[in-house]
Design an enzyme around this catalytic site. Structure first.
Site, mmCIF file in Angstrom:
data_model
loop_
_atom_site.group_PDB
_atom_site.id
_atom_site.type_symbol
_atom_site.label_atom_id
_atom_site.label_comp_id
_atom_site.label_asym_id
_atom_site.label_seq_id
_atom_site.Cartn_x
_atom_site.Cartn_y
_atom_site.Cartn_z
ATOM 1 N N GLY A 49 -10.689 -29.362 -43.974
ATOM 2 C CA GLY A 49 -10.135 -28.062 -43.588
ATOM 3 C C GLY A 49 -8.689 -28.231 -43.173
ATOM 4 C CG PHE A 50 -7.401 -30.492 -40.632
ATOM 5 C CD1 PHE A 50 -7.290 -30.617 -39.255
ATOM 6 C CD2 PHE A 50 -8.358 -31.257 -41.287
ATOM 7 C CE1 PHE A 50 -8.100 -31.492 -38.541
ATOM 8 C CE2 PHE A 50 -9.188 -32.128 -40.598
ATOM 9 C CZ PHE A 50 -9.057 -32.251 -39.223
ATOM 10 C CG HIS A 51 -6.978 -24.744 -44.952
ATOM 11 N ND1 HIS A 51 -7.778 -25.737 -45.471
ATOM 12 C CD2 HIS A 51 -7.665 -23.583 -45.150
ATOM 13 C CE1 HIS A 51 -8.886 -25.207 -45.953
ATOM 14 N NE2 HIS A 51 -8.841 -23.915 -45.769
ATOM 15 C CB ALA A 52 -4.761 -20.493 -41.307
ATOM 16 N NE ARG A 97 -10.802 -21.288 -43.002
ATOM 17 C CZ ARG A 97 -10.245 -20.100 -43.130
ATOM 18 N NH1 ARG A 97 -9.001 -19.908 -42.783
ATOM 19 N NH2 ARG A 97 -10.903 -19.090 -43.633
#
Ligand code: TYD
Length: 135
Positions: A49-52, A97
């Site tokens: 993840g580690f993104h929006a 997230r």
């Protein structure tokens, strides 16, 4: 404070053969479905993840095993363990997230409101916080 973890419970249609869940666009999930992908065979200790997203709406269902989601609106974060095929995590709006602690047998299905589009991603956390603060 805005609620960050929004869970949808699905009705299990069970009989003596076992269980079945049906997901229907704009009926028991609140958006049109354009894409489904799933994450499996995640290596031990890996987080994802580690993104929006600017616009994408998603529903994550852990079909098998377990995974921990962190949802962050730039001010607050909350986490939830998904470990049941009849519970979906609905993610809408500008939210960072992360997915952690995948079990070895985890199969995570994600239903999305749009096709894959790299231009819809925010992958830098500091940039995400600036955009969230400006909203
Ligand atoms: P990535 O965004 O890193 O996954 P995660 O957010 O779960 O950590 O995606 C991994 C790779 O797969 C990356 O090269 C983009 C590609 N991809 C697609 O082509 N289509 C998709 O629908 C998704 C989710 C990813």
């Amino acid at each position: 404070m805005q609620q960050l973890i929004n869970l949808i419970d699905f009705t299990i249609m069970g009989d003596d053969r076992g269980s079945l869940i049906a997901i229907e666009a704009n009926k028991n999930i609140p958006f049109e479905v354009k894409r489904v992908y799933y994450i499996f065979d995640t290596q031990s200790g890996v987080s994802r993840g580690f993104h929006a997203h600017y616009n994408l709406e998603q529903l994550a269902i852990c079909l098998k095993g377990s995974v921990t989601f962190i949802i962050d609106d730039g001010t607050n974060k909350e986490q939830v363990v998904l470990d049941s095929p009849n519970v979906g995590l609905h993610i809408k709006g500008l939210k960072w997230r992360e997915m952690h602690d995948f079990s070895e047998d985890c199969i995570l299905m994600v239903i999305a409101s749009d096709l894959y589009d790299e231009a819809d991603y925010i992958r830098d956390y500091d940039e995400f916080v600036k955009i969230a603060e400006a909203q």
